[in-house]
Design a protein around this motif. Structure first.
Motif, PDB file in Angstrom:
ATOM      1  N   ASP A  24      -5.168  21.702   4.014  1.00 46.55           N
ATOM      2  CA  ASP A  24      -6.046  21.511   5.320  1.00 46.55           C
ATOM      3  C   ASP A  24      -6.788  22.899   5.452  1.00 46.55           C
ATOM      4  O   ASP A  24      -6.253  23.716   5.734  1.00 46.55           O
ATOM      5  N   GLU A  48     -18.616  22.949   1.909  1.00 48.77           N
ATOM      6  CA  GLU A  48     -17.777  22.677   3.241  1.00 48.77           C
ATOM      7  C   GLU A  48     -17.209  21.257   3.320  1.00 48.77           C
ATOM      8  O   GLU A  48     -16.229  20.843   4.224  1.00 48.77           O
ATOM      9  N   VAL A  57      -7.315  29.158   6.295  1.00 52.25           N
ATOM     10  CA  VAL A  57      -8.528  29.462   7.382  1.00 52.25           C
ATOM     11  C   VAL A  57      -9.398  30.279   6.291  1.00 52.25           C
ATOM     12  O   VAL A  57      -9.018  31.291   5.851  1.00 52.25           O
ATOM     13  N   LYS A  71     -13.813  19.920   4.883  1.00 51.22           N
ATOM     14  CA  LYS A  71     -12.947  21.166   5.602  1.00 51.22           C
ATOM     15  C   LYS A  71     -13.527  20.678   7.225  1.00 51.22           C
ATOM     16  O   LYS A  71     -14.593  20.081   7.447  1.00 51.22           O
ATOM     17  N   THR A  72     -12.673  21.322   7.930  1.00 55.00           N
ATOM     18  CA  THR A  72     -12.836  21.206   9.286  1.00 55.00           C
ATOM     19  C   THR A  72     -13.813  22.665   9.831  1.00 55.00           C
ATOM     20  O   THR A  72     -13.237  23.739   9.652  1.00 55.00           O
ATOM     21  N   LEU A 116      -6.161  30.595  15.086  1.00 58.61           N
ATOM     22  CA  LEU A 116      -6.059  29.830  14.018  1.00 58.61           C
ATOM     23  C   LEU A 116      -5.324  30.431  12.970  1.00 58.61           C
ATOM     24  O   LEU A 116      -4.536  29.728  12.265  1.00 58.61           O
ATOM     25  N   VAL A 166     -15.330  24.968  12.404  1.00 55.50           N
ATOM     26  CA  VAL A 166     -15.117  25.769  13.634  1.00 55.50           C
ATOM     27  C   VAL A 166     -16.449  26.758  13.786  1.00 55.50           C
ATOM     28  O   VAL A 166     -16.179  27.863  13.034  1.00 55.50           O
ATOM     29  N   THR A 174      -9.435  24.939   7.363  1.00 56.58           N
ATOM     30  CA  THR A 174     -10.589  25.122   8.523  1.00 56.58           C
ATOM     31  C   THR A 174     -11.548  26.164   8.324  1.00 56.58           C
ATOM     32  O   THR A 174     -11.207  27.297   8.042  1.00 56.58           O
ATOM     33  N   LYS A 181      -2.034  25.155   5.246  1.00 61.88           N
ATOM     34  CA  LYS A 181      -3.186  25.173   6.126  1.00 61.88           C
ATOM     35  C   LYS A 181      -3.792  26.559   5.718  1.00 61.88           C
ATOM     36  O   LYS A 181      -3.129  27.631   5.583  1.00 61.88           O
TER      37      LYS A 181
END
Length: 355
Positions: free
Chosen positions: A37, A65, A16, A68-69, A87, A71, A39, A14
């Motif tokens: 993953d 992007e 960020v 990607k998730t 996060l 936010v 974000t 994960k």
């Protein structure tokens, strides 16, 4: 597994990523392409450079992007910072590419993030690095390459160095940060301890310039003697009669011998390949010969042989070249009435198959 049947070794990792331009987003895309993953934390209003450089009408699948998730957070508010720290608390790694000190002023520096997640790998992408006299100065790809000394190696015959594509600096920095993050994640998983990765483009380009540095020390590049890489007849770009160009790179004796045979230059002694005194005359002959026929002729004669040959292709041609198509190196996307290409994730991984 990926759609091409490759392993995705970063599945479950994960990350960020805080919004930026160039190498930071590319690093995030590299990690996402290998299964991470990611974000992406964006601002309510995109930074000016991001809006200018991304242009208009680019297919969504080609954007960095993609996959990607996303936010959106206002990091100038307490609520936004708190959400970002939430996060970070569940992440393996963080990517940021702001000027040194900017994340600290937001309350999202390494100290605050490691207080929430001691195992976090805090990846910092800059041109000049977190420290040093230039750390607070603005810069771009071209400037960073210039400072490493490598740009000077692109100068020939007393001319100014050519401006290289951004892959030399920005993309090299992205690759270095991705390497640093994955290395640090391995350390964090074995030790329980996170760290800060200071990925300076100048450092990483200089590191990857080791081959150049060794060549210069050996006197084969950038010295007073003619260089095999700049002055020889067997390693250069040659113009063809159709206005296109080809490349030859027959550095090894066996490849040079085959090149001379295929060009029917049988009166040239292949054993004298590294006799620098002969280079100007041999180069003049090869230059004249290559210029007499179109690039397609040389493709049919030299392509796929051991003379170390490739045509100089446009990006569109590269996406459609049989070798790249066979490997799935590019993916084509529709943009209005034309197709545009973006490269697929690399390197590739396949499972071990014990006998």
């Amino acid at each position: 597994m990926s759609e091409r049947g490759n392993l995705l070794p970063l599945r479950g990792v994960k990350v960020v990523e805080f919004e930026g331009i160039g190498p930071g987003p590319l690093c995030g895309a590299m990690l996402a392409g290998l299964g991470a993953d990611v974000t992406l934390v964006t601002r309510p209003v995109a930074p000016d450079a991001r809006r200018i450089l991304r242009g208009q009408g680019v297919p969504a699948e080609m954007e960095l992007e993609h996959g990607k998730t996303v936010v959106q957070l206002n990091l100038k508010s307490a609520e936004g910072v708190a959400a970002a720290l939430d996060l970070v608390a569940g992440a393996d790694a963080l990517i940021e590419g702001l000027r040194p000190g900017a994340m600290e002023r937001l309350g999202l520096g390494p100290a605050e993030c490691h207080a929430r997640n001691p195992r976090l790998v805090y990846g910092r992408m800059t041109g000049w690095g977190q420290t040093g006299p230039l750390a607070q100065s603005a810069g771009h790809d071209l400037n960073y390459i210039a400072l490493t000394g490598l740009l000077s190696m692109a100068a020939r015959d007393g001319a100014l160095p050519m401006v290289p594509p951004t892959v030399v600096g920005d993309a090299t920095g992205a690759l270095g940060l991705a390497f640093g993050i994955t290395s640090a994640i391995l350390h964090a998983r074995s030790s329980g301890q996170g760290c800060v990765v200071d990925a300076a483009i100048t450092d990483i380009v200089a590191m990857l310039g080791s081959l150049v540095q060794v060549s210069r020390a050996a006197g084969t590049l950038g010295g007073p003697q003619p260089s095999p890489f700049h002055d020889s007849p067997f390693y250069d770009v040659y113009a063809c009669s159709d206005g296109r160009a080809i490349t030859l790179g027959a550095l090894e004796p066996q490849f040079y011998r085959e090149l001379l045979e295929r060009l029917e230059l049988t009166d040239i002694d292949p054993a004298a390949q590294y006799d620098r005194a002969q280079w100007p005359a041999v180069k003049a002959r090869i230059t004249e010969l290559i210029a007499s026929r179109p690039s397609t002729h040389w493709e049919s004669l030299l392509g796929g042989t051991d003379v170390c040959f490739a045509r100089v292709l446009t990006l569109d041609e590269a996406a459609r070249h049989p070798h790249n198509q066979a490997r799935g190196t590019y993916r084509l996307y529709r943009q209005g009435d034309r197709e545009v290409a973006r490269s697929t994730p690399a390197p590739r991984f396949s499972p071990a198959k014990p006998a």
